[in-house]
Design an enzyme around this catalytic site. Structure first.
Site, PDB file in Angstrom:
ATOM      1  N   ARG A   1       0.835  -1.206   0.000  1.00 32.72           N
ATOM      2  CA  ARG A   1       0.000   0.000   0.000  1.00 32.72           C
ATOM      3  C   ARG A   1       0.870   1.257   0.000  1.00 32.72           C
ATOM      4  O   ARG A   1       1.744   1.408   0.835  1.00 32.72           O
ATOM      5  CB  ARG A   1      -0.931   0.003   1.215  1.00 32.72           C
ATOM      6  CG  ARG A   1      -1.849  -1.222   1.229  1.00 32.72           C
ATOM      7  CD  ARG A   1      -2.842  -1.207   2.348  1.00 32.72           C
ATOM      8  NE  ARG A   1      -3.612  -2.452   2.363  1.00 32.72           N
ATOM      9  CZ  ARG A   1      -4.572  -2.721   3.241  1.00 32.72           C
ATOM     10  NH1 ARG A   1      -4.882  -1.846   4.179  1.00 32.72           N
ATOM     11  NH2 ARG A   1      -5.228  -3.871   3.181  1.00 32.72           N
TER      12      ARG A   1
ATOM     13  N   ARG B   1       0.722  -6.005  13.362  1.00 34.29           N
ATOM     14  CA  ARG B   1       0.172  -5.484  14.612  1.00 34.29           C
ATOM     15  C   ARG B   1      -0.025  -6.575  15.661  1.00 34.29           C
ATOM     16  O   ARG B   1       0.003  -6.284  16.860  1.00 34.29           O
ATOM     17  CB  ARG B   1      -1.133  -4.751  14.330  1.00 34.29           C
ATOM     18  CG  ARG B   1      -0.896  -3.457  13.543  1.00 34.29           C
ATOM     19  CD  ARG B   1      -2.176  -2.720  13.259  1.00 34.29           C
ATOM     20  NE  ARG B   1      -1.900  -1.480  12.522  1.00 34.29           N
ATOM     21  CZ  ARG B   1      -2.841  -0.660  12.097  1.00 34.29           C
ATOM     22  NH1 ARG B   1      -4.125  -0.938  12.320  1.00 34.29           N
ATOM     23  NH2 ARG B   1      -2.522   0.437  11.446  1.00 34.29           N
TER      24      ARG B   1
ATOM     25  N   GLU C   1      -6.028  -1.957  15.374  1.00 32.70           N
ATOM     26  CA  GLU C   1      -6.889  -2.755  14.504  1.00 32.70           C
ATOM     27  C   GLU C   1      -6.093  -3.922  13.910  1.00 32.70           C
ATOM     28  O   GLU C   1      -5.054  -3.722  13.286  1.00 32.70           O
ATOM     29  CB  GLU C   1      -7.441  -1.905  13.373  1.00 32.70           C
ATOM     30  CG  GLU C   1      -8.315  -2.673  12.390  1.00 32.70           C
ATOM     31  CD  GLU C   1      -8.546  -1.931  11.094  1.00 32.70           C
ATOM     32  OE1 GLU C   1      -8.615  -2.599  10.045  1.00 32.70           O
ATOM     33  OE2 GLU C   1      -8.643  -0.686  11.127  1.00 32.70           O
TER      34      GLU C   1
ATOM     35  N   SER D   1     -10.619  -6.445  10.071  1.00 37.01           N
ATOM     36  CA  SER D   1     -11.784  -5.698   9.627  1.00 37.01           C
ATOM     37  C   SER D   1     -12.664  -6.687   8.873  1.00 37.01           C
ATOM     38  O   SER D   1     -12.232  -7.277   7.887  1.00 37.01           O
ATOM     39  CB  SER D   1     -11.366  -4.544   8.722  1.00 37.01           C
ATOM     40  OG  SER D   1     -12.470  -3.737   8.398  1.00 37.01           O
TER      41      SER D   1
ATOM     42  N   ARG E   1       2.003   1.149  10.910  1.00 36.81           N
ATOM     43  CA  ARG E   1       1.478   1.537   9.587  1.00 36.81           C
ATOM     44  C   ARG E   1       2.637   1.542   8.608  1.00 36.81           C
ATOM     45  O   ARG E   1       3.509   2.413   8.670  1.00 36.81           O
ATOM     46  CB  ARG E   1       0.810   2.913   9.658  1.00 36.81           C
ATOM     47  CG  ARG E   1       0.058   3.306   8.395  1.00 36.81           C
ATOM     48  CD  ARG E   1      -0.661   4.608   8.591  1.00 36.81           C
ATOM     49  NE  ARG E   1      -1.719   4.493   9.558  1.00 36.81           N
ATOM     50  CZ  ARG E   1      -2.967   4.081   9.289  1.00 36.81           C
ATOM     51  NH1 ARG E   1      -3.288   3.750   8.051  1.00 36.81           N
ATOM     52  NH2 ARG E   1      -3.871   4.008  10.226  1.00 36.81           N
TER      53      ARG E   1
END
Length: 474
Positions: free
Chosen positions: A310, A439, A397, A400, A325
């Site tokens: 990403r 994470r 997080e 999802s 991130r």
């Protein structure tokens, strides 16, 4: 993609639903879609009417040309007069003339050579063909314009989703799992990782720039153990494991709802015209692209582990430390193809499948119910799972889980044939992380850290690490 019929029949309902997403551009797009759709249908109607007239004209032309029993002067009168009618765009009169319905009105004296008349009529028919081609091209252009408008429309929120403008209002459920107590101040992973010799930030930046890192020794082994554990958990719940390409065509990203809106966050190889996947969801969504499944095949459960790439830019000062991130990370993705009637029950079981991983790792976590303003592009209902990291002092997080209903299926043309009526319907698609790294590594380091700087390895991971119980400082 939304159903165009829903927009035609209930435009205000669609606008109200989109307004809940706090997306005024999407609301404004509805009127442009309706106008483009109106223009497109009007042009198609013109083209169809013209084609019907052309068919009659061609048939009458052939009849007149092959009518050996007609006097030459009558044939000449018909073709010359019909050609004049076509030049005036009076197609109905031209057909009537060629079919002999208006012979009584025609002047047959000195009208000219029939062959020259046929040439003149043929030229008029060619002009009609050019008009029809122009209408077809106009309809195609409007169709593509409509398609592009539709591709930028997000999914509509389910009626059960809480209405609020941003992620600040997401609804946390009661936390689960042990909250570990420390007789020392817990330290963040950006300190623990380098001291344990398992995360190297400097070499990651040297290799590829900011937001890249290197996992070394036990760090790499811990990640591999987690991936294998996640995949095994998913397989035990009935998910079929896949290995998918990490590079895909643009159409696949469009089918999954990533393109065209999020094109700027995806890495592109321009020579091959292939894109690095931002998530395995892209590949799995398109696994049954342009297929019609049988109802008896559903539900289909898939799971895949892939790196995710990403390019997303983050706000200055946000998540700049550590590995929260980054531009490249590993993720295990769970995915379901279901019938519309079962998709919300399947969403609940998907969330529980992800939650069971956090439970097995004995990490403190919570479910977060996502409000309309934070729902994203493709989901109609979504839950996040967050694990608490005491060193960062944050909820991170790690999963999802979304139901997109038929939004992705419409874009990728994935349907199924019902058992009773044998009619085709769009499937519903669901996706959920199970779970996302790194994470989870952060959560393990920060929750299982000890006063001497070592980290206890969660019991469920020890079989994947030759029975090791602890990561010690070198």
């Amino acid at each position: 993609m939304l159903d165009i019929n829903l927009i035609r029949e209930k435009p205000e309902f669609v606008k109200e639903a989109l307004a809940k997403l706090n997306d005024p551009d999407a609301v404004a797009l509805i009127d442009r879609i309706l106008e483009t759709d109106r223009q497109r249908r009007a042009v198609i109607q013109q083209a169809e009417a013209l084609q019907a007239q052309r068919n009659r004209l061609n048939k009458a032309f052939g009849f007149t040309r092959g009518a050996k029993n007609l006097p030459t002067e009558v044939v000449a009168a018909r073709v010359y007069t019909a050609a004049d009618a076509l030049r005036r765009a009076d197609l109905t009169r031209a057909v009537d003339i060629l079919e002999g319905k208006l012979d009584a009105e025609l002047a047959t004296e000195a009208v000219g050579d029939p062959n020259a008349g046929f040439e003149r009529l043929s030229e008029a028919l060619r002009l009609l063909s050019d008009q029809h081609t122009a209408l077809d091209e106009q309809a195609s252009a409007l169709d593509e314009q409509l398609r592009q408008h539709m591709l930028y429309l997000p999914n509509l929120p389910h009626e059960s989703v809480p209405v609020a403008e941003s992620d600040a209002f997401n609804v946390p459920w009661e936390p689960e799992g042990p909250f570990y107590e420390f007789d020392f101040t817990p330290r963040p992973h950006w300190d623990l990782g380098p001291e344990l010799g398992i995360i190297d930030f400097e070499r990651g930046v040297r290799l590829a720039g900011s937001r890249f890192y290197v996992l070394e020794g036990w760090g790499a082994r811990l990640q591999r153990a987690l991936i294998n554990f996640f995949l095994d958990m998913a397989r035990r719940k009935g998910f079929e494991e896949l290995y998918v390409p990490y590079l895909v065509y643009a159409d696949m990203l469009e089918g999954a709802g990533q393109f065209p809106k999020f094109r700027d966050v995806v890495y592109h190889d321009p020579e091959a015209d292939l894109y690095l996947i931002p998530t395995a969801e892209v590949a799995i969504t398109n696994l049954h692209r342009d297929e019609i499944l049988e109802e008896a095949q559903l539900p289909l459960y898939y799971v895949a582990q892939t790196p995710c790439f990403r390019r997303e830019q983050t706000s200055a000062g946000r998540d700049v430390r550590g590995i929260k991130r980054v531009h490249q990370f590993e993720k295990v993705e769970m995915y379901k193809f279901t019938t519309p009637e079962t998709s919300y029950a399947e969403l609940e079981s998907l969330v529980e499948a992800a939650a069971d991983i956090a439970r097995a790792l004995k990490l403190p976590f919570r479910r977060l119910e996502i409000v309309t303003g934070d729902l994203g592009f493709s989901a109609t209902k979504k839950y996040d799972l967050e694990i608490y990291a005491p060193g960062c002092g944050e909820w991170l997080e790690v999963s999802s889980c979304s139901n997109t209903e038929d939004f992705q299926a419409r874009r990728a043309m994935i349907r199924y044939r019902t058992a009773e009526s044998r009619k085709t319907r769009y499937v519903h698609t669901l996706n959920g992380s199970g779970l996302a790294l790194p994470r989870v590594i952060i959560a393990i380091l920060e929750n299982y850290q000890q006063a001497d700087g070592s980290v206890i390895i969660p019991e469920v991971l020890r079989p994947y690490l030759d029975g090791a119980e602890r990561i010690n400082r070198p």
